[in-house]
Structures are given as structure tokens and as C-alpha cells.
Design a protein around this motif. Structure first.
Motif, short mmCIF file in Angstrom:
data_model
loop_
_atom_site.label_atom_id
_atom_site.label_comp_id
_atom_site.label_asym_id
_atom_site.label_seq_id
_atom_site.Cartn_x
_atom_site.Cartn_y
_atom_site.Cartn_z
N GLY A 42 67.64 30.44 50.68
CA GLY A 42 66.03 30.13 51.33
C GLY A 42 64.93 30.80 50.48
N GLU A 44 60.65 30.96 49.33
CA GLU A 44 60.01 30.05 49.17
C GLU A 44 59.99 29.59 48.15
N HIS A 187 63.35 24.37 67.46
CA HIS A 187 64.05 23.54 65.91
C HIS A 187 63.76 22.10 66.54
N LEU A 220 60.16 25.36 63.53
CA LEU A 220 61.48 25.89 62.33
C LEU A 220 61.95 24.42 61.89
N ASP A 221 61.62 23.66 61.41
CA ASP A 221 61.87 22.53 60.40
C ASP A 221 61.49 21.27 61.32
N LEU A 273 57.58 26.32 59.97
CA LEU A 273 58.06 27.12 58.60
C LEU A 273 59.45 25.82 58.24
N ALA A 275 62.06 23.37 56.54
CA ALA A 275 63.17 23.71 54.42
C ALA A 275 62.29 21.93 54.01
N HIS A 311 67.68 22.02 56.30
CA HIS A 311 67.57 22.32 58.11
C HIS A 311 68.44 22.81 59.66
N MET A 314 67.99 26.77 58.19
CA MET A 314 67.18 27.64 59.02
C MET A 314 67.14 28.21 60.46
N ILE A 318 67.21 32.24 60.77
CA ILE A 318 66.20 33.50 60.93
C ILE A 318 66.65 34.34 61.76
N TYR A 323 67.42 36.27 54.55
CA TYR A 323 66.58 34.91 54.60
C TYR A 323 65.38 35.35 54.65
N ALA A 325 62.98 33.18 55.32
CA ALA A 325 61.82 33.15 56.26
C ALA A 325 61.68 33.83 57.25
#
Length: 340
Positions: A42, A44, A187, A220-221, A273, A275, A311, A314, A318, A323, A325
Motif C-alpha cells: 500500500g 502512496e 468505506h 476510504l476508497d 484516501l 486505492a 479496495h 484499505m 487502515i 500500512y 495510509a
């Protein structure tokens, strides 16, 4: 194969609370194994590389494995509460474990689970790492259950989440958090709900929650920031889920798109954030630009993990310090909604 988090978890009775307690489904190819390793790492991605073409194919076996991991990775502890009259209208609340000042000054993070508005619960679609991580840093945390489509419309679903927040705010003194420092986190379709609440203030107004108390939104995504574009950006099951949830009427699709509501006033700040899902990255760029134009602080970060693999990673990872993120989220919270 393109997919979305709409699979239904098995019954929760006797289910383990660790993501390691699941049946391992064989990986179908070396390339799939490579994508799994990349998504778990993961790192960035910056600059124009966020727009690099990615693979949307994933084996059915890997989808099954990821869904099983999500279903098993349920947070433990907390206290169940009822915020409405429907059996689905419940939430779970965790106290902040440590604060630098009085516990009543702890900010609250309310998490909205995903599942294409049609599946998931407040426990089996949350991911446990984020709960312990954030409460350990001094944030109170809650995760909300809500009625799924087709039993309600998505609009009614968003209102239920707003009503759950109103319940928490009303009981803030008893629960021991600061009702003026709230964060919405979601999410997937839950990120859509959270960002819509942070931009279309009608839901909060009906619930009696002041938008000034929403200091931040963490997505989140997320998807469907521009629901009409989602149908073009993500052909296949994701677009099908948009049509199932929001229909084909242009005015309704616009009304349910956070980007079209991003003119001020909005929630205090947004952290997007993402993916590596190309259409949703494009929409996140568009949303962040609209927020910036309205004078609302918006930060966008993209992380390794193609399509459904990224997806789900994350969601599950998280809160894990390894990780990347997680540290981005922590730094953002320290600026916009610090523990006092």
C-alpha cells in the motif's frame, strides 16, 4: 472481473473476530499474487502516476477470500445502542481509551460501512484495526447500522445515518465525548454517504445536527462522488449497483452526488484516501477540486492496490501502523481534529 463489496457475509453466530480466521481460497495466478502483495504494501502513489491504467480483473476465488476476511474481522468490545425504532437502527460505541485532557473533550469518529448500500452490517463490514488504533489515540468511535436497499431508498439510508449521529450528539455528555468535534468516516458506499452528509446539509438539518460540529470527513476508497460519471467510469457490477441504488434519472443522480453539493458551507475538511480504481480516482480529483473552489480544505491521497484488492485492503488494513495510509490519516487528524 470487476466487482463491488456487495457480497453477503455468513451468519455472525460463532464467527471469529480475527481476519486470520477464514478459509483460505487458492490464488489463481502469479500476477494475482503480485497484486495482492502490492495492495498489502500500500505505498502512496503521487503525481500523474495516480492515473496509470490498472487491471480490474480479479478471480472469483480471491473475491470470496477477501469477503471472508472482512466478515471475520469484526471489532470486539464496545456497547450496542438503539437510535431508532427499526430493528436495523443500532450502533456500537467505544470510549476513547486515552486522552490528554478530560474524556469529555475526546472527538468522536462515526464509521459508515460499505456494501453498495445493499449489504453489510456495522460489525462485519467495518474492519477491526481502525477501532483500536483510533480509540487508543484518544478518539471515541462508533459504527452505525442502517436499513439496506431495497427496504429503503438510499436517501432514507443517508437520513438514518444522520439520525444516528444526532442520537450520539444528544447523548454526548453521558457517553463522554465532545459533541462539537465530530468526524464522519466511511468505506466504499459508506464513503459516499459520509461525503454526501458533509456536503448536502439537508440531512443534518433534518436530524438537528449543526454542520459546524462536523470537523472532518474521511472517505476510504469511496465511489459515486459523481453518480452519473460512475455509470461510465466503472462499467459492470459497480455501475450496476449505482443504477440499482440510485436509478437512471439525471436529477436524482445529481442530487445524490457529493460533488454537486460541494459549494460552501461544507463539513470542515475532507480526506479522500483512494486505492487504484481509475474511475473513482478521477471522481475524487473532481470532488477535491470542487471542495477547494468552495474554500473547503480537501486532501487526496492514492495508494497501491488495484481494483477490488486495493479496495478491500484499505478497509481491513487502515489502523495498522505498517500500512502507509494509516500515518496519512493520523497526520490529517492531528491537524484538523486533534485530541486536546
Amino acid at each position: 472481473m470487476t466487482t463491488s463489496t456487495s457480497a453477503v457475509c455468513p451468519p455472525a453466530q460463532g464467527q471469529a473476530s480475527s481476519s486470520t480466521a477464514h478459509t483460505v481460497v487458492p490464488i489463481s495466478s502469479v500476477s494475482e499474487l503480485s497484486r495482492i502483495t502490492e495492495a498489502a504494501r500500500g505505498n502512496e502513489i503521487t503525481g500523474l502516476s495516480i492515473f496509470n491504467r490498472t487491471l480490474d480483473d480479479i478471480s472469483g476465488a480471491r473475491v470470496e477470500d477477501l469477503v471472508l476476511q472482512m466478515c471475520a474481522d469484526q471489532p470486539i468490545g464496545g456497547t450496542d445502542m438503539v437510535y431508532g425504532t427499526k430493528p436495523t437502527q443500532r450502533l456500537r460505541f467505544w470510549d476513547a481509551e486515552s486522552t490528554k485532557a478530560e474524556p469529555a473533550r475526546a472527538p468522536l469518529i462515526l464509521f459508515v460501512h460499505g456494501g453498495s448500500w445493499k449489504s453489510g452490517t456495522y460489525l462485519d463490514s467495518t474492519g477491526s484495526a481502525k477501532v483500536g488504533h483510533l480509540t487508543g489515540k484518544g478518539y471515541a468511535f462508533a459504527t452505525v447500522n442502517y436499513t439496506l436497499i431495497p427496504d429503503v431508498t438510499v436517501e432514507e439510508q443517508v437520513q438514518e445515518v444522520a439520525d444516528s449521529l444526532a442520537y450520539l450528539v444528544t447523548n454526548a455528555a453521558r457517553l463522554g465525548f465532545d459533541s462539537t468535534r465530530l468526524v464522519l468516516m466511511g468505506h466504499s458506499s459508506g464513503a459516499h454517504v459520509a461525503t454526501l452528509l458533509g456536503t448536502d446539509l439537508s440531512y443534518l438539518e433534518r436530524a438537528g445536527v449543526n454542520v459546524d460540529s462536523i470537523r472532518g470527513v474521511i472517505a476510504l476508497d469511496g465511489s459515486n462522488y459523481n453518480a452519473m460519471a460512475e455509470i461510465m467510469d466503472s462499467p459492470g457490477p459497480v455501475a450496476d449497483s449505482t443504477i440499482l441504488g440510485l436509478g437512471r434519472d439525471r436529477e436524482r443522480l445529481m442530487a445524490m452526488s457529493p460533488t454537486y453539493h460541494a459549494r460552501a458551507p461544507n463539513a470542515g475538511a475532507f480526506l479522500l484516501l483512494q486505492a487504484q480504481r481509475q474511475g473513482d480516482i478521477r471522481q475524487a480529483v473532481e470532488l477535491s477540486a470542487a471542495l477547494d473552489a468552495a474554500g473547503t480544505d480537501a486532501a487526496l491521497h492514492v495508494f497501491e492496490g488495484q481494483s477490488f484488492e486495493g479496495h478491500m485492503q484499505m478497509l481491513l488494513r487502515i489502523g495498522d501502523a505498517s500500512y502507509p495510509a494509516t500515518s496519512v490519516m493520523d497526520n490529517w487528524l492531528a491537524i484538523h481534529v486533534p485530541v486536546l
